[in-house]
Scaffold this motif. Structure first.
Motif, PDB file in Angstrom:
ATOM      1  N   ALA A  24       0.847  -1.199   0.000  1.00  0.00           N
ATOM      2  CA  ALA A  24       0.000   0.000   0.000  1.00  0.00           C
ATOM      3  C   ALA A  24       0.879   1.243   0.000  1.00  0.00           C
ATOM      4  O   ALA A  24       2.066   1.176   0.314  1.00  0.00           O
ATOM      5  CB  ALA A  24      -0.920  -0.002   1.226  1.00  0.00           C
ATOM      6  N   LYS A  25       0.281   2.368  -0.402  1.00  0.00           N
ATOM      7  CA  LYS A  25       0.989   3.648  -0.371  1.00  0.00           C
ATOM      8  C   LYS A  25       0.834   4.229   1.036  1.00  0.00           C
ATOM      9  O   LYS A  25      -0.132   4.924   1.348  1.00  0.00           O
ATOM     10  CB  LYS A  25       0.417   4.583  -1.425  1.00  0.00           C
ATOM     11  N   TYR A  26       1.813   3.926   1.867  1.00  0.00           N
ATOM     12  CA  TYR A  26       1.651   4.181   3.299  1.00  0.00           C
ATOM     13  C   TYR A  26       1.748   5.662   3.680  1.00  0.00           C
ATOM     14  O   TYR A  26       1.259   6.055   4.740  1.00  0.00           O
ATOM     15  CB  TYR A  26       2.669   3.356   4.085  1.00  0.00           C
ATOM     16  N   GLY A  27       2.350   6.474   2.835  1.00  0.00           N
ATOM     17  CA  GLY A  27       2.382   7.902   3.125  1.00  0.00           C
ATOM     18  C   GLY A  27       0.990   8.504   3.101  1.00  0.00           C
ATOM     19  O   GLY A  27       0.563   9.185   4.043  1.00  0.00           O
ATOM     20  N   PHE A  28       0.233   8.232   2.020  1.00  0.00           N
ATOM     21  CA  PHE A  28      -1.154   8.696   1.930  1.00  0.00           C
ATOM     22  C   PHE A  28      -2.013   8.024   2.997  1.00  0.00           C
ATOM     23  O   PHE A  28      -2.936   8.633   3.553  1.00  0.00           O
ATOM     24  CB  PHE A  28      -1.720   8.381   0.545  1.00  0.00           C
ATOM     25  N   ALA A  29      -1.720   6.758   3.266  1.00  0.00           N
ATOM     26  CA  ALA A  29      -2.499   6.019   4.259  1.00  0.00           C
ATOM     27  C   ALA A  29      -2.367   6.632   5.650  1.00  0.00           C
ATOM     28  O   ALA A  29      -3.328   6.683   6.415  1.00  0.00           O
ATOM     29  CB  ALA A  29      -2.050   4.562   4.293  1.00  0.00           C
ATOM     30  N   MET A  30      -1.159   7.122   5.963  1.00  0.00           N
ATOM     31  CA  MET A  30      -0.960   7.772   7.264  1.00  0.00           C
ATOM     32  C   MET A  30      -1.785   9.057   7.366  1.00  0.00           C
ATOM     33  O   MET A  30      -2.332   9.375   8.429  1.00  0.00           O
ATOM     34  CB  MET A  30       0.529   8.080   7.467  1.00  0.00           C
ATOM     35  N   ALA A  31      -1.890   9.788   6.262  1.00  0.00           N
ATOM     36  CA  ALA A  31      -2.694  11.017   6.261  1.00  0.00           C
ATOM     37  C   ALA A  31      -4.160  10.689   6.537  1.00  0.00           C
ATOM     38  O   ALA A  31      -4.837  11.379   7.313  1.00  0.00           O
ATOM     39  CB  ALA A  31      -2.548  11.736   4.923  1.00  0.00           C
ATOM     40  N   TYR A  32      -4.639   9.600   5.913  1.00  0.00           N
ATOM     41  CA  TYR A  32      -6.015   9.183   6.174  1.00  0.00           C
ATOM     42  C   TYR A  32      -6.187   8.765   7.634  1.00  0.00           C
ATOM     43  O   TYR A  32      -7.178   9.122   8.281  1.00  0.00           O
ATOM     44  CB  TYR A  32      -6.406   8.012   5.274  1.00  0.00           C
ATOM     45  N   GLY A  33      -5.226   7.989   8.147  1.00  0.00           N
ATOM     46  CA  GLY A  33      -5.313   7.517   9.524  1.00  0.00           C
ATOM     47  C   GLY A  33      -5.412   8.658  10.517  1.00  0.00           C
ATOM     48  O   GLY A  33      -6.191   8.603  11.471  1.00  0.00           O
ATOM     49  N   LEU A  34      -4.646   9.720  10.283  1.00  0.00           N
ATOM     50  CA  LEU A  34      -4.687  10.878  11.179  1.00  0.00           C
ATOM     51  C   LEU A  34      -6.037  11.575  11.111  1.00  0.00           C
ATOM     52  O   LEU A  34      -6.636  11.908  12.147  1.00  0.00           O
ATOM     53  CB  LEU A  34      -3.564  11.847  10.805  1.00  0.00           C
ATOM     54  N   PHE A  35      -6.524  11.794   9.890  1.00  0.00           N
ATOM     55  CA  PHE A  35      -7.825  12.450   9.709  1.00  0.00           C
ATOM     56  C   PHE A  35      -8.948  11.641  10.363  1.00  0.00           C
ATOM     57  O   PHE A  35      -9.787  12.176  11.096  1.00  0.00           O
ATOM     58  CB  PHE A  35      -8.104  12.624   8.211  1.00  0.00           C
ATOM     59  N   ALA A  36      -8.966  10.328  10.093  1.00  0.00           N
ATOM     60  CA  ALA A  36     -10.042   9.480  10.597  1.00  0.00           C
ATOM     61  C   ALA A  36     -10.000   9.349  12.118  1.00  0.00           C
ATOM     62  O   ALA A  36     -11.041   9.345  12.779  1.00  0.00           O
ATOM     63  CB  ALA A  36      -9.953   8.095   9.946  1.00  0.00           C
ATOM     64  N   THR A  37      -8.791   9.257  12.678  1.00  0.00           N
ATOM     65  CA  THR A  37      -8.660   9.107  14.133  1.00  0.00           C
ATOM     66  C   THR A  37      -9.203  10.329  14.857  1.00  0.00           C
ATOM     67  O   THR A  37     -10.027  10.213  15.778  1.00  0.00           O
ATOM     68  CB  THR A  37      -7.188   8.889  14.517  1.00  0.00           C
ATOM     69  N   VAL A  38      -8.762  11.494  14.432  1.00  0.00           N
ATOM     70  CA  VAL A  38      -9.219  12.743  15.072  1.00  0.00           C
ATOM     71  C   VAL A  38     -10.717  12.918  14.875  1.00  0.00           C
ATOM     72  O   VAL A  38     -11.451  13.264  15.817  1.00  0.00           O
ATOM     73  CB  VAL A  38      -8.447  13.949  14.496  1.00  0.00           C
ATOM     74  N   GLY A  39     -11.199  12.659  13.667  1.00  0.00           N
ATOM     75  CA  GLY A  39     -12.617  12.856  13.377  1.00  0.00           C
ATOM     76  C   GLY A  39     -13.513  11.919  14.159  1.00  0.00           C
ATOM     77  O   GLY A  39     -14.512  12.349  14.746  1.00  0.00           O
ATOM     78  N   CYS A  40     -13.179  10.624  14.190  1.00  0.00           N
ATOM     79  CA  CYS A  40     -14.036   9.642  14.871  1.00  0.00           C
ATOM     80  C   CYS A  40     -14.067   9.850  16.382  1.00  0.00           C
ATOM     81  O   CYS A  40     -15.141   9.809  16.997  1.00  0.00           O
ATOM     82  CB  CYS A  40     -13.559   8.224  14.551  1.00  0.00           C
ATOM     83  N   PHE A  41     -12.901  10.079  16.966  1.00  0.00           N
ATOM     84  CA  PHE A  41     -12.871  10.329  18.412  1.00  0.00           C
ATOM     85  C   PHE A  41     -13.608  11.628  18.748  1.00  0.00           C
ATOM     86  O   PHE A  41     -14.254  11.739  19.793  1.00  0.00           O
ATOM     87  CB  PHE A  41     -11.432  10.398  18.924  1.00  0.00           C
ATOM     88  N   GLY A  42     -13.518  12.606  17.852  1.00  0.00           N
ATOM     89  CA  GLY A  42     -14.217  13.869  18.075  1.00  0.00           C
ATOM     90  C   GLY A  42     -15.723  13.692  18.076  1.00  0.00           C
ATOM     91  O   GLY A  42     -16.423  14.193  18.968  1.00  0.00           O
ATOM     92  N   VAL A  43     -16.246  12.961  17.094  1.00  0.00           N
ATOM     93  CA  VAL A  43     -17.688  12.720  17.029  1.00  0.00           C
ATOM     94  C   VAL A  43     -18.149  11.879  18.222  1.00  0.00           C
ATOM     95  O   VAL A  43     -19.182  12.157  18.834  1.00  0.00           O
ATOM     96  CB  VAL A  43     -18.059  12.018  15.702  1.00  0.00           C
ATOM     97  N   ALA A  44     -17.368  10.845  18.567  1.00  0.00           N
ATOM     98  CA  ALA A  44     -17.724   9.975  19.702  1.00  0.00           C
ATOM     99  C   ALA A  44     -17.793  10.779  21.004  1.00  0.00           C
ATOM    100  O   ALA A  44     -18.741  10.629  21.779  1.00  0.00           O
ATOM    101  CB  ALA A  44     -16.713   8.843  19.836  1.00  0.00           C
ATOM    102  N   ALA A  45     -16.798  11.627  21.228  1.00  0.00           N
ATOM    103  CA  ALA A  45     -16.766  12.437  22.451  1.00  0.00           C
ATOM    104  C   ALA A  45     -17.934  13.422  22.487  1.00  0.00           C
ATOM    105  O   ALA A  45     -18.566  13.621  23.536  1.00  0.00           O
ATOM    106  CB  ALA A  45     -15.438  13.186  22.543  1.00  0.00           C
ATOM    107  N   PHE A  46     -18.231  14.027  21.330  1.00  0.00           N
ATOM    108  CA  PHE A  46     -19.325  15.001  21.254  1.00  0.00           C
ATOM    109  C   PHE A  46     -20.664  14.337  21.577  1.00  0.00           C
ATOM    110  O   PHE A  46     -21.456  14.848  22.377  1.00  0.00           O
ATOM    111  CB  PHE A  46     -19.362  15.618  19.858  1.00  0.00           C
TER     112      PHE A  46
END
Length: 306
Positions: A113-135
């Motif tokens: 896999a193209k892990y550089g782009f994958a890391m960018a997705y992982g950061l976005f998804a982690t912050v977003g999901c935890f943010g919605v869950a906490a809210f």
């Protein structure tokens, strides 16, 4: 139907969940196409589940507010645990499918896999999901809604999933830059297996809890004892020999069928006096817990309470 429930707030939270699920579905599938990552694809599928479930959840949220009618004599709250049971089964099936697919990938050389782009997705998804869950968790504290509670759990699981993906992709990225580059293709399927197996207990618990409500299983003894103690306190002015309570939880409502076995000193002349006792007891119980609904019967023969 129980009063004091913030219907508008519940629906606004569920609409937020639907909107965010839509965003995450498009982002996840876009990154999965770019990076060719099975883990991101799994994350996208997992986000797709809340999207469709949120549509059903909004419909159920409207139904459970309706009063009793000729079709549903006890209201629509039983639909709530049924939907949560269905949600958990879908998530469990998705996790098992992902694990099986990842095991097959391991035996065929892994998945690059193209892990550089994958890391960018992982950061976005982690912050977003935890943010919605906490809210949703924060704003659900004042609600009596299993729908919002399960939805918050779903986003929390998705956040854990995304955080694990981010960590795995970071490891794979550095493996590609090292002498251990041959092991990099195995990170994606191994990560997928670990995520699927770690997530399973959460929907598993939701499934068991929802199933107990669907089949009207009594709550744990510790919970029942607290309710019975409070009920007897609300009946302190009534001379009774024993109080038999049957308890069931259906969605946001807790239903009590109460048999009061009175002693010989219990003497009333009108039905109105019995109604006053019922009203006073229910008012005390609902002030303590607004989700409680009650039916109270007065009897002399203990066998009638069996």
């Amino acid at each position: 139907m129980a009063t004091g429930f913030h219907e508008k707030k519940e629906k606004s939270l569920l609409r937020l969940s639907l909107f965010m699920a839509t965003v995450f579905v498009f982002v996840a599938f876009g990154f999965a196409l770019i990076t060719q990552s099975g883990a991101i694809l799994f994350d996208g599928v997992y986000s797709l589940i809340p999207f469709f479930m949120a549509l059903l959840t909004l419909k159920v949220a409207n139904l459970v507010q309706l009063p009793d009618d000729d079709r549903f004599h006890f209201g629509y709250t039983a639909i709530e645990p049924t939907l949560n049971l269905f949600k958990s089964l879908i998530i469990i099936a998705t996790c098992l499918y992902a694990v099986i697919d990842a095991v097959n990938s391991l035996f065929t050389g892994g998945n690059g896999a193209k892990y550089g782009f994958a890391m960018a997705y992982g950061l976005f998804a982690t912050v977003g999901c935890f943010g919605v869950a906490a809210f949703m968790k924060f704003h659900s504290k004042s609600l009596r809604s299993d729908l919002v509670k399960v939805d918050a759990h779903t986003w929390l699981v998705d956040g854990i999933l995304s955080a694990s993906i981010l960590l795995g992709f970071a490891i794979a990225y550095f493996l590609e830059k090292s002498v251990y580059v041959i092991y990099a293709p195995y990170v994606d399927p191994i990560l997928l297996i670990a995520l699927g197996l770690c997530i399973l207990p959460i929907p598993g618990k939701i499934m068991l809890d929802s199933l107990k409500e669907v089949i009207n299983k009594a709550p744990p003894e510790a919970v029942s004892l607290v309710i019975e103690k409070k009920l007897k306190q609300s009946l302190s002015a009534v001379p009774f020999e024993h109080v038999e309570v049957r308890i069931s939880k259906s969605g946001r409502d807790i239903y009590l069928l109460v048999h009061i076995i009175v002693d010989e000193s219990f003497g009333l002349t009108t039905i109105t006096e019995l109604d006053d006792i019922r009203k006073r007891s229910e008012a005390i119980m609902r002030q303590w817990n607004p989700s409680i609904l009650m039916d109270i019967l007065f009897i002399c023969d203990p066998d009638l309470a069996d």
